[in-house]
Write an enzyme that holds these catalytic residues in place. Structure first.
Site, short mmCIF file in Angstrom:
data_model
loop_
_atom_site.label_atom_id
_atom_site.label_comp_id
_atom_site.label_asym_id
_atom_site.label_seq_id
_atom_site.Cartn_x
_atom_site.Cartn_y
_atom_site.Cartn_z
N GLU B 60 40.67 40.23 34.31
CA GLU B 60 41.38 41.09 33.35
C GLU B 60 42.87 40.78 33.30
OE1 GLU B 60 39.12 42.17 35.50
OE2 GLU B 60 37.52 42.89 34.20
N HIS B 129 33.13 53.39 35.91
CA HIS B 129 32.66 53.26 34.53
C HIS B 129 32.85 54.55 33.73
CE1 HIS B 129 30.74 49.86 36.48
NE2 HIS B 129 30.36 49.38 35.31
#
Lengths: 380, 335
Positions: B60, B129
């Site tokens: 990322e 998540h």
């Protein structure tokens, strides 16, 4: 080479001692031209006159660097990161670039900035604390130097991907140091660059030190070997040899322009000064090692080589010296001539379209400052 | 006008943005052939090619830093962070680079980067998540932060975000991806600007401020309260940074009561900022102290506990009771 005693797991990591016979070297420390079957061809065009020009750039860089250190000592600059000893690495690589290439550097690459066309005032703006950027990146093809170690390697990789998308053969060059090679950003940059064959050159100046930490703490292997793990060709070059640096950079640029992807150059050099003017290397650097590196000086060897060829007349040497002096004086005058930014400019350019809340803060602070107008508590 | 899910509305918004501007490129993990783990980018790589819809290595920080470089080169990168909890490796590049380059360079270098982040809980997911990290970004100058609550806003706001010359962190309420609604192909200049809140239910007794996944819950609360004779004004904040405090202030000047809700943890969250700002502006008009209905100050809990973490209809109604000073509030939970 790295000292062999670091591999036993007990000895402290250390810096490297010169000379390393395995480095690419075209100009020996005594000025002797050494033949190289691969790299000679890449600097065939560098005749005495061009070498003299590189010499001049290095002399200018060293001179204005010394001037900036003096300006810091005199309280005119808040900080300065000296490049002393790294002139060949910076000039040799930067002079290999085209204007349409784009450079992403750390904060020590003032020699590179000089080659790209930064004006004296642009070199000191940040260090006087007047601005966060010195120059217009578009004007000289060089991004605002990066303070976060290694972050710019990703920017260079992204820019390089953009060049490929645009179908041009411009190249992005990332300058960073030995310490940065421990950063995740640098490794991720190499992953992306390799996977997408990005036209980027990773130019690592291994100056042996990350502030007080020797290169052996970052890696027990030559830094250039790290690139091989990503499938990126790499080379270790004598970073104090302007000719070898230029040759290696040209090879890498050519590879990138031909669509063959990234390269990694480790320019092995030595930081002869402190990390910045706030640092004190006497607490950690071995003066004997420094003396060994002093004998590898990047400017002296070119000088001696040019003398041997009879290519550096007294007049010419004097011209070079005067040019360097003039640039340094321009830098000094620019520093003294700089006025502090207006207080309310602190609010400028956060967003392209300022937010209502920030405009409110601006007008509130303006009103607050206005209360002091005409009083002795103002900033007169 | 077509009826679609929010996920499809985002996809069609991305498609429109790519058609409108050839400099728009998409980067992310699994966004190409797979179409993203939520299928938001479904079909885009097929139609625009792998050069404009790039599957990236699994890194990322790398994605974000490469987006910075592409923006330097004049592209408009749209980054997908696969899940909220995966954004932290990119935080460094977002905070130290994306949000600052315009300021650092005195306005010379623009960073028109859009960062899409599916966020929030309620889907019974494993750790990392279900998070709501918006406050980190709202606290960072130089980043615009927005969240959409309807398919129409999803479609229009993603186009506005991409067209915006500032970096925009775009929080997509993942548990509402499959909510359907009508979507018009709005003319961007005619649409409500990206930095403006919207009053979605008008009312006179309480101002209820929500964004992202809780706008639906807030509307439900207004409906339920109406049965009880209470008139709740629901504001969909939309822009989390900068905040459209004027719209909230206008409402609170009318109602005199403020409830703010978000899934994110309470302390240092947006609810605190809104409550403080509105108190500064409307102190003498408030009938009650503002109340925050938020996630608790704990890491996101396991799925079987998330119903106790997430604000829901009853907790919103309880807060409404509190600001109304009602004696018969649901018991046991205090603001």
């Amino acid at each position: 080479m790295l000292r062999s005693d670091v591999s036993d797991g007990r000895a402290l990591p250390t810096t490297e001692e010169p000379p390393d016979p395995e480095l690419v070297q075209l100009l020996a420390p005594d000025g002797t031209r050494r033949a190289d079957p691969v790299y000679d061809a890449w600097v065939e065009d560098v005749d005495a006159e061009r070498l003299l020009s590189l010499y001049e750039d290095m002399v200018v860089a060293r001179r204005f660097d010394v001037e900036a250190v003096a300006l810091q000592r005199q309280g005119q600059l808040g900080l300065w990161p000296p490049l002393l000893g790294q002139e060949a690495a910076q000039i040799g690589s930067a002079r290999a670039l085209r204007p349409d290439d784009f450079v992403f550097t750390s904060y020590r690459e003032n020699g590179v900035a000089y080659c790209r066309g930064a004006a004296p005032v642009d070199l000191v703006r940040v260090w006087r604390g007047n601005a966060l950027a010195g120059w217009d990146p578009w004007a000289i093809g060089m991004a605002t130097p990066q303070v976060m170690i290694g972050a710019q390697t990703l920017h260079a990789t992204g820019y390089a991907l953009g060049c490929a998308k645009d179908g041009v053969d411009s190249v992005a060059v990332a300058y960073f140091g030995d310490g940065a090679t421990s950063k995740g950003d640098v490794h991720e940059a190499m992953v992306f660059a390799s996977s997408f064959a990005a036209p980027v050159v990773f130019f690592c100046q291994n100056n042996q030190w990350a502030i007080s930490e020797p290169v052996g703490l970052q890696s027990r292997h030559p830094l250039a070997d790290r690139a091989l793990g990503y499938g990126i060709p790499s080379v270790r070059v004598d970073g104090n040899d302007v000719l070898a640096v230029m040759a290696a950079t040209r090879v890498a640029l050519d590879r990138a322009r031909r669509g063959e992807g990234p390269s990694f150059i480790e320019a092995v050099t030595y930081r002869m000064g402190p990390h910045t003017t706030s640092d004190d290397p006497t607490r950690y650097a071995d003066p004997e090692v420094r003396e060994q590196w002093a004998a590898q000086d990047p400017i002296v060897r070119v000088e001696q080589h040019l003398h041997t060829r009879g290519a550096l007349s007294e007049d010419r040497a004097q011209e070079v010296k005067e040019h360097a002096e003039a640039f340094a004086m321009e830098l000094r005058d620019a520093t003294y001539g700089m006025t502090a930014p207006e207080p309310l400019t602190v609010f400028d350019h956060v967003l392209v379209q300022p937010s209502a809340e920030l405009e409110r803060q601006r007008s509130q602070y303006a009103a607050y400052l206005a209360m002091f107008e005409g009083t002795s508590g103002g900033d007169e | 006008m077509a009826t679609t899910t929010m996920a499809a509305a985002l996809g069609s918004g991305l498609r429109r943005a790519m058609e409108d501007d050839p400099r728009v490129v998409l980067l992310g993990e699994d966004i190409g052939r797979l179409g993203g783990v939520f299928r938001v980018t479904d079909g885009l790589q097929r139609d625009f090619g792998a050069d404009r819809v790039m599957d990236t290595p699994l890194a990322e920080a790398g994605i974000m830093g490469v987006a910075v470089g592409l923006a330097y080169r004049g592209f408009r990168p749209v980054v997908e962070i696969q899940f909220d909890g995966f954004v932290y490796p990119a935080l460094d590049q977002m905070v130290t680079q994306v949000g600052r380059l315009h300021y650092r360079t005195g306005g010379t270098v623009r960073m028109p980067v859009t960062i899409r982040i599916p966020y929030g809980g309620g889907i019974g997911a494993v750790e990392h998540h279900s998070e709501s990290p918006e406050a980190y970004f709202a606290h960072t100058p130089g980043l615009r932060v927005v969240s959409c609550a309807t398919p129409q806003d999803a479609h229009t706001m993603i186009r506005q975000a991409i067209a915006c010359d500032d970096p925009v962190v775009f929080f997509e309420p993942k548990r509402r991806y499959w909510v359907k609604g009508s979507v018009e192909d709005e003319v961007l200049d005619d649409a409500l600007p990206l930095d403006r809140a919207r009053v979605v239910v008008e009312g006179t007794d309480v101002t209820l401020v929500a964004y992202g996944p809780l706008v639906v819950t807030a509307r439900d609360a207004a409906l339920a309260a109406a049965d009880d004779g209470l008139s709740i004004e629901v504001i969909d904040l939309r822009s989390l940074s900068p905040l459209d405090l004027d719209t909230v202030e206008t409402s609170v000047r009318k109602t005199g009561r403020l409830v703010v809700t978000h899934e994110a943890q309470r302390s240092g969250g947006l609810g605190a900022e809104i409550a403080a700002s509105i108190t500064e502006r409307c102190f003498s008009l408030l009938h009650a102290a503002p109340v925050r209905v938020t996630g608790f100050d704990v890491p996101y809990p396991p799925a079987k506990l998330e119903e106790h973490f997430l604000p829901d209809l009853d907790r919103l109604l309880d807060a409404v009771d509190q600001v109304m000073g009602r004696q018969h509030s649901l018991t046991g939970w205090s603001a």
